[in-house]
Design a protein around this motif. Structure first.
Motif, PDB file in Angstrom:
ATOM      1  N   GLN A 176      -1.799   7.611   0.549  1.00  0.00           N
ATOM      2  CA  GLN A 176      -1.556   6.375   0.696  1.00  0.00           C
ATOM      3  C   GLN A 176      -0.633   5.760  -0.110  1.00  0.00           C
ATOM      4  N   LYS A 198      -4.758   5.781  -8.551  1.00  0.00           N
ATOM      5  CA  LYS A 198      -5.329   5.139  -7.692  1.00  0.00           C
ATOM      6  C   LYS A 198      -6.702   4.816  -8.081  1.00  0.00           C
ATOM      7  N   GLN A 237      -9.173   9.906 -10.443  1.00  0.00           N
ATOM      8  CA  GLN A 237      -8.462   8.980 -10.166  1.00  0.00           C
ATOM      9  C   GLN A 237      -7.453   8.576 -11.137  1.00  0.00           C
ATOM     10  N   ASP A 252      -6.304  12.567   0.749  1.00  0.00           N
ATOM     11  CA  ASP A 252      -6.124  11.086   1.657  1.00  0.00           C
ATOM     12  C   ASP A 252      -5.653   9.961   0.691  1.00  0.00           C
ATOM     13  N   PHE A 253      -6.417   9.766  -0.294  1.00  0.00           N
ATOM     14  CA  PHE A 253      -6.289   8.539  -1.161  1.00  0.00           C
ATOM     15  C   PHE A 253      -4.676   8.784  -1.866  1.00  0.00           C
ATOM     16  N   SER A 254      -4.476  10.016  -2.149  1.00  0.00           N
ATOM     17  CA  SER A 254      -3.181  10.225  -3.039  1.00  0.00           C
ATOM     18  C   SER A 254      -1.891   9.957  -1.712  1.00  0.00           C
ATOM     19  N   ALA A 263     -16.207   5.955  -0.635  1.00  0.00           N
ATOM     20  CA  ALA A 263     -15.631   7.163  -0.054  1.00  0.00           C
ATOM     21  C   ALA A 263     -16.198   8.318  -0.679  1.00  0.00           C
ATOM     22  N   VAL A 315     -10.966  13.804   0.033  1.00  0.00           N
ATOM     23  CA  VAL A 315     -10.960  12.416  -0.161  1.00  0.00           C
ATOM     24  C   VAL A 315      -9.833  11.989  -1.137  1.00  0.00           C
ATOM     25  N   GLU A 363      -1.716   0.773  -3.936  1.00  0.00           N
ATOM     26  CA  GLU A 363      -2.925   0.815  -4.439  1.00  0.00           C
ATOM     27  C   GLU A 363      -3.758   0.769  -3.737  1.00  0.00           C
ATOM     28  N   ALA A 364      -4.953   1.707  -3.703  1.00  0.00           N
ATOM     29  CA  ALA A 364      -6.240   1.780  -3.002  1.00  0.00           C
ATOM     30  C   ALA A 364      -6.883   0.714  -3.058  1.00  0.00           C
ATOM     31  N   ILE A 396     -10.387   4.484  -6.484  1.00  0.00           N
ATOM     32  CA  ILE A 396     -10.962   4.706  -5.184  1.00  0.00           C
ATOM     33  C   ILE A 396     -12.223   4.328  -4.948  1.00  0.00           C
ATOM     34  N   LYS A 397     -12.590   3.607  -4.005  1.00  0.00           N
ATOM     35  CA  LYS A 397     -14.137   2.988  -3.749  1.00  0.00           C
ATOM     36  C   LYS A 397     -15.065   3.899  -3.707  1.00  0.00           C
TER      37      LYS A 397
END
Length: 83
Positions: A77, A51, A46, A73-75, A57, A70, A80-81, A53-54
């Motif tokens: 977006q 970001k 993170q 995918d977040f990187s 996830a 995971v 901020e996630a 991450i929930k």
């Protein structure tokens, strides 16, 4: 501006962190390798992508490849996630 990572770069970093944090012999680690404990690794990743991450996830994460997917995918977006 945030750095964008390829899946290969993420895999390499995850393997490095596994070796550093868990003292795992990383020579045989593949995307299909199973994970047992990944909380410290997730915190590190993170910070790496900048970001949050929930935790949800990661509920279905079982392998190194799952973590790569995971984080990738977040990187990818924008912004901020969701926290």
């Amino acid at each position: 501006m945030e750095k964008t990572y390829t899946k290969e770069e993420l895999f390499d970093e995850i393997v490095r962190v596994m070796g550093d944090l868990f003292e795992v012999d990383t020579e045989g680690v593949t995307r299909e390798s199973r994970l047992v404990e990944a909380v410290d690794m997730i915190v590190h990743l993170q910070n790496m992508i900048g970001k949050r991450i929930k935790p949800e996830a990661f509920k279905s994460v079982r392998t190194v490849g799952d973590v790569v997917d995971v984080i990738y995918d977040f990187s990818q977006q924008n912004g901020e996630a969701a926290k």
